[in-house]
Design an enzyme around this catalytic site. Structure first.
Site, PDB file in Angstrom:
ATOM      1  N   PHE A 135       0.865  -1.177   0.000  1.00 55.34           N
ATOM      2  CA  PHE A 135       0.000   0.000   0.000  1.00 55.34           C
ATOM      3  C   PHE A 135       0.904   1.231   0.000  1.00 55.34           C
ATOM      4  O   PHE A 135       1.637   1.463   0.967  1.00 55.34           O
ATOM      5  CB  PHE A 135      -0.900  -0.021   1.240  1.00 55.34           C
ATOM      6  CG  PHE A 135      -2.006   1.002   1.209  1.00 55.34           C
ATOM      7  CD1 PHE A 135      -3.215   0.711   0.596  1.00 55.34           C
ATOM      8  CD2 PHE A 135      -1.840   2.255   1.776  1.00 55.34           C
ATOM      9  CE1 PHE A 135      -4.245   1.647   0.552  1.00 55.34           C
ATOM     10  CE2 PHE A 135      -2.858   3.200   1.748  1.00 55.34           C
ATOM     11  CZ  PHE A 135      -4.066   2.891   1.144  1.00 55.34           C
ATOM     12  N   GLY A 136       0.876   1.986  -1.079  1.00 56.51           N
ATOM     13  CA  GLY A 136       1.786   3.113  -1.222  1.00 56.51           C
ATOM     14  C   GLY A 136       1.122   4.439  -0.882  1.00 56.51           C
ATOM     15  O   GLY A 136       0.416   5.012  -1.704  1.00 56.51           O
ATOM     16  N   GLU A 171       5.182   9.431   0.796  1.00 55.93           N
ATOM     17  CA  GLU A 171       6.026   9.996  -0.266  1.00 55.93           C
ATOM     18  C   GLU A 171       7.161  10.780   0.388  1.00 55.93           C
ATOM     19  O   GLU A 171       7.073  11.106   1.577  1.00 55.93           O
ATOM     20  CB  GLU A 171       5.196  10.955  -1.140  1.00 55.93           C
ATOM     21  CG  GLU A 171       4.028  10.278  -1.809  1.00 55.93           C
ATOM     22  CD  GLU A 171       3.286  11.205  -2.771  1.00 55.93           C
ATOM     23  OE1 GLU A 171       3.687  12.387  -2.919  1.00 55.93           O
ATOM     24  OE2 GLU A 171       2.299  10.728  -3.372  1.00 55.93           O
ATOM     25  N   ALA A 230       5.404  13.613   1.850  1.00 49.74           N
ATOM     26  CA  ALA A 230       4.094  13.355   2.477  1.00 49.74           C
ATOM     27  C   ALA A 230       4.147  12.077   3.310  1.00 49.74           C
ATOM     28  O   ALA A 230       4.090  10.973   2.771  1.00 49.74           O
ATOM     29  CB  ALA A 230       3.005  13.240   1.411  1.00 49.74           C
ATOM     30  N   SER A 270       3.462  11.907   7.652  1.00 53.63           N
ATOM     31  CA  SER A 270       2.405  12.159   8.637  1.00 53.63           C
ATOM     32  C   SER A 270       1.271  12.973   8.001  1.00 53.63           C
ATOM     33  O   SER A 270       0.101  12.768   8.312  1.00 53.63           O
ATOM     34  CB  SER A 270       2.960  12.947   9.833  1.00 53.63           C
ATOM     35  OG  SER A 270       4.063  12.275  10.393  1.00 53.63           O
ATOM     36  N   GLN A 324      19.925  -4.249  28.447  1.00 56.09           N
ATOM     37  CA  GLN A 324      20.733  -3.895  29.621  1.00 56.09           C
ATOM     38  C   GLN A 324      20.975  -5.122  30.497  1.00 56.09           C
ATOM     39  O   GLN A 324      22.078  -5.352  30.995  1.00 56.09           O
ATOM     40  CB  GLN A 324      20.013  -2.790  30.414  1.00 56.09           C
ATOM     41  CG  GLN A 324      20.851  -2.157  31.500  1.00 56.09           C
ATOM     42  CD  GLN A 324      21.990  -1.320  30.928  1.00 56.09           C
ATOM     43  OE1 GLN A 324      21.986  -0.957  29.758  1.00 56.09           O
ATOM     44  NE2 GLN A 324      22.992  -1.064  31.752  1.00 56.09           N
ATOM     45  N   GLY A 334      23.679  -7.323  29.407  1.00 56.98           N
ATOM     46  CA  GLY A 334      25.034  -6.772  29.448  1.00 56.98           C
ATOM     47  C   GLY A 334      25.626  -6.715  28.049  1.00 56.98           C
ATOM     48  O   GLY A 334      24.909  -6.457  27.077  1.00 56.98           O
ATOM     49  N   GLU A 376       3.034   3.356  10.539  1.00 61.86           N
ATOM     50  CA  GLU A 376       1.565   3.356  10.641  1.00 61.86           C
ATOM     51  C   GLU A 376       1.070   4.534  11.495  1.00 61.86           C
ATOM     52  O   GLU A 376       0.140   4.405  12.296  1.00 61.86           O
ATOM     53  CB  GLU A 376       1.087   2.004  11.210  1.00 61.86           C
ATOM     54  CG  GLU A 376      -0.215   1.517  10.585  1.00 61.86           C
ATOM     55  CD  GLU A 376      -0.041   0.336   9.617  1.00 61.86           C
ATOM     56  OE1 GLU A 376       1.091  -0.145   9.435  1.00 61.86           O
ATOM     57  OE2 GLU A 376      -1.056  -0.075   9.046  1.00 61.86           O
TER      58      GLU A 376
HETATM   59  C1  LIG Z   1      10.303   0.163   7.557  1.00 58.38           C
HETATM   60  C2  LIG Z   1       9.190   1.053   7.144  1.00 58.38           C
HETATM   61  C3  LIG Z   1       8.080   0.518   6.502  1.00 58.38           C
HETATM   62  C4  LIG Z   1       7.050   1.366   6.060  1.00 58.38           C
HETATM   63  N1  LIG Z   1       6.006   0.838   5.337  1.00 58.38           N
HETATM   64  C5  LIG Z   1       5.123   1.688   4.742  1.00 58.38           C
HETATM   65  C6  LIG Z   1       4.135   1.190   3.819  1.00 58.38           C
HETATM   66  O1  LIG Z   1       4.023  -0.013   3.569  1.00 58.38           O
HETATM   67  N2  LIG Z   1       3.293   2.096   3.214  1.00 58.38           N
HETATM   68  C7  LIG Z   1       3.384   3.445   3.460  1.00 58.38           C
HETATM   69  O2  LIG Z   1       2.619   4.190   2.866  1.00 58.38           O
HETATM   70  N3  LIG Z   1       4.296   3.943   4.341  1.00 58.38           N
HETATM   71  C8  LIG Z   1       5.172   3.102   4.973  1.00 58.38           C
HETATM   72  N4  LIG Z   1       6.132   3.603   5.834  1.00 58.38           N
HETATM   73  C9  LIG Z   1       6.167   5.034   6.101  1.00 58.38           C
HETATM   74  C10 LIG Z   1       5.737   5.432   7.499  1.00 58.38           C
HETATM   75  O3  LIG Z   1       4.366   5.215   7.666  1.00 58.38           O
HETATM   76  C11 LIG Z   1       6.167   6.906   7.699  1.00 58.38           C
HETATM   77  O4  LIG Z   1       7.571   6.908   7.796  1.00 58.38           O
HETATM   78  C12 LIG Z   1       5.525   7.527   8.911  1.00 58.38           C
HETATM   79  O5  LIG Z   1       4.141   7.698   8.720  1.00 58.38           O
HETATM   80  C13 LIG Z   1       6.131   8.908   9.232  1.00 58.38           C
HETATM   81  O6  LIG Z   1       6.177   9.712   8.096  1.00 58.38           O
HETATM   82  P1  LIG Z   1       7.581  10.458   7.750  1.00 58.38           P
HETATM   83  O7  LIG Z   1       8.649   9.412   7.746  1.00 58.38           O
HETATM   84  O8  LIG Z   1       7.387  11.217   6.490  1.00 58.38           O
HETATM   85  O9  LIG Z   1       7.836  11.420   8.953  1.00 58.38           O
HETATM   86  P2  LIG Z   1       7.350  12.961   9.028  1.00 58.38           P
HETATM   87  O10 LIG Z   1       5.913  13.074   8.701  1.00 58.38           O
HETATM   88  O11 LIG Z   1       8.320  13.788   8.237  1.00 58.38           O
HETATM   89  O12 LIG Z   1       7.547  13.279  10.573  1.00 58.38           O
HETATM   90  C14 LIG Z   1       8.824  13.625  11.126  1.00 58.38           C
HETATM   91  C15 LIG Z   1       8.632  13.864  12.618  1.00 58.38           C
HETATM   92  O13 LIG Z   1       7.761  14.988  12.823  1.00 58.38           O
HETATM   93  C16 LIG Z   1       6.697  14.611  13.676  1.00 58.38           C
HETATM   94  N5  LIG Z   1       5.504  15.373  13.334  1.00 58.38           N
HETATM   95  C17 LIG Z   1       4.930  15.526  12.119  1.00 58.38           C
HETATM   96  N6  LIG Z   1       3.825  16.295  12.205  1.00 58.38           N
HETATM   97  C18 LIG Z   1       3.692  16.645  13.513  1.00 58.38           C
HETATM   98  C19 LIG Z   1       2.751  17.439  14.251  1.00 58.38           C
HETATM   99  N7  LIG Z   1       1.696  18.020  13.654  1.00 58.38           N
HETATM  100  N8  LIG Z   1       2.939  17.578  15.582  1.00 58.38           N
HETATM  101  C20 LIG Z   1       3.995  17.008  16.204  1.00 58.38           C
HETATM  102  N9  LIG Z   1       4.911  16.238  15.566  1.00 58.38           N
HETATM  103  C21 LIG Z   1       4.754  16.073  14.240  1.00 58.38           C
HETATM  104  C22 LIG Z   1       6.510  13.133  13.445  1.00 58.38           C
HETATM  105  O14 LIG Z   1       5.812  12.512  14.516  1.00 58.38           O
HETATM  106  C23 LIG Z   1       7.956  12.687  13.352  1.00 58.38           C
HETATM  107  O15 LIG Z   1       8.499  12.536  14.639  1.00 58.38           O
HETATM  108  C24 LIG Z   1       7.128   2.760   6.322  1.00 58.38           C
HETATM  109  C25 LIG Z   1       8.232   3.274   7.005  1.00 58.38           C
HETATM  110  C26 LIG Z   1       9.270   2.452   7.384  1.00 58.38           C
HETATM  111  C27 LIG Z   1      10.479   3.069   8.049  1.00 58.38           C
END
Ligand SMILES: Cc1cc2nc3c(=O)[nH]c(=O)nc-3n(C[C@H](O)[C@H](O)[C@H](O)COP(=O)(O)OP(=O)(O)OC[C@H]3O[C@@H](n4cnc5c(N)ncnc54)[C@H](O)[C@@H]3O)c2cc1C
Length: 387
Positions: free
Chosen positions: A123-124, A127, A130, A132, A343, A346, A370
């Protein structure tokens, strides 16, 4: 709400625990070291019916519910988070959207193989710009006569590049919507893009710090043409549909995290009883015993939280807040238990050959994927009418 497992549910959990201990665990260190997902293990999970657990028998499923799926994910998560997330993503992000929103033709084409574990789907949504903020999606899909033309990119997409990956469901901007007040926003829809379609490129797997045996890739779409019939669900319902997908997914991640927290607890108890320091087992030092007691309390709290959210979802009750709370407390439980177990081990806890070292690396993503834990706090606050 029922908090005890039924005999049937307990039997399922025990069966998957046994499979996890005897089949999954022996290959986990090597799979993690070499960043490779074992298709043999995936095949055996398919034969056990794990990919069909929450689907009715009429569509080739096992006739279970969401709690059943999460029990299997927790059981696997104790020993191997990469295998557990492979199941979680395959069902929750791959098959479930097709089952829930697909046309009869889409169901007939994809569900038999997805539910038998003969095929996987991703599920993509995420980006480069894009994550959070899914509303910032830039990937576009434009209808050209009877074809969608998809352009854009996705990152971190689970199960998108395995030898048996059949397709990725892509969230894309398909137009503009006018709100009641006259302002406009993006119309988001979800479109099935089969692997191998010209212009769809699955990039090399990432060098991840954890979940290294799970399959994760960046994807690019360069003028990718798929039939208009590949629209999954109603046009413009993409956002609403994937919010439901994410809400459910949070329960499954909470179950995985509970498994990880349990795995760390089991390892810590066993090690503390047998590791002698200053002439006594370290378990006899009260600080170690109290640390382990805290770990047990976290596991219990996490499990109650995800059971509650899953039973609500299965009963058709609102579960958004409960899913977010379950994901929040259980991912923190996994991270804290991984730290404490490491921890207690060790120096051995720093060796990748130990399960606790792997949980230490693996558990961090539970607080990010997620929906990050900050996003869970936003969801909970909004459900309370604040924030
Ligand atoms: C191993 C792995 C597997 C994944 N699998 C999938 C998948 O199958 N499909 C898919 O679509 N995605 C997938 N993802 C993506 C994952 O869901 C995102 O990485 C996650 O939702 C966070 O988005 P971001 O990395 O862009 O972080 P960002 O949105 O850039 O966030 C960066 C930081 O800012 C914080 N932040 C952002 N907005 C706010 C706010 N309003 N208030 C306070 N803090 C905020 C966040 O909590 C985070 O700490 C995967 C990621 C990984 C690492």
């Amino acid at each position: 709400m029922q908090y005890q497992l039924s005999d049937e549910e307990q039997e399922l959990y025990d069966t998957v625990c046994d499979f996890a201990d005897t089949v999954v665990a022996p290959q986990s260190y090597e799979a993690d070291r070499t960043h490779s997902l074992s298709m043999e293990v995936v095949g055996q999970m398919g034969e056990m019916g794990l990919f069909g657990l929450p689907f009715p028998e009429e569509v080739g499923g096992q006739g279970g519910d969401y709690l059943a799926l999460c029990l299997a994910i927790e059981a696997l998560g104790r020993v191997d988070q990469s295998i557990a997330i492979t199941l979680e993503a395959a069902v929750g992000l791959g098959a479930m959207p097709v089952y829930r929103h697909g046309t009869d033709e889409q169901k007939a084409e994809y569900l038999p193989d997805l539910l038998a574990g003969r095929a996987l789907a991703g599920f993509g949504l995420t980006e480069p710009e894009a994550g959070s903020d899914a509303g910032a999606t830039r990937t576009t899909a434009v209808l050209d006569r009877d074809e969608w033309v998809v352009n854009g990119s996705k990152q971190f997409i689970t199960n998108s590049g395995t030898p048996i990956t059949r397709f990725v469901t892509v969230a894309a901007v398909t137009g503009e919507r006018t709100r009641h007040d006259g302002s406009t926003d993006k119309e988001l829809s979800t479109i099935i893009v089969p692997n191998g379609t010209p212009g769809f490129t699955v990039g090399p797997g990432y060098d991840k710090s954890g979940w290294r045996a799970s399959d994760t890739h960046p994807l690019t779409f360069d003028g990718v043409r798929v039939p208009s019939a590949n629209l999954l669900g109603e046009r413009g319902r993409g956002f609403a549909n994937f919010l439901r997908t994410l809400d459910e997914g949070r329960i499954a991640i909470a179950a995985l995290a509970t498994g990880a927290a349990q795995g760390c607890l089991d390892e810590a108890v066993a090690y503390a009883k047998t590791r002698n320091v200053f002439g006594v087992p370290i378990a006899s030092h009260q600080y170690i015993a109290f640390t382990i007691a805290q770990m047990q309390a976290r596991v219990h709290t996490a499990r109650l939280a995800w059971h509650d959210a899953a039973r609500r979802a299965d009963a058709g009750l609102p579960f958004k807040k409960e899913a977010a709370m379950a994901k929040l407390v259980s991912s923190d439980a996994a991270m804290l238990n991984a730290r404490d177990a490491t921890q207690i081990f060790g120096g051995m806890g720093f060796m990748n050959e130990t399960l606790v070292a792997r949980h230490y690396r693996d558990s961090k993503i539970l607080e990010i994927g997620e929906g990050t834990n900050e996003v869970q706090l936003m969801v909970i606050a909004r459900e309370l009418g604040i924030g």
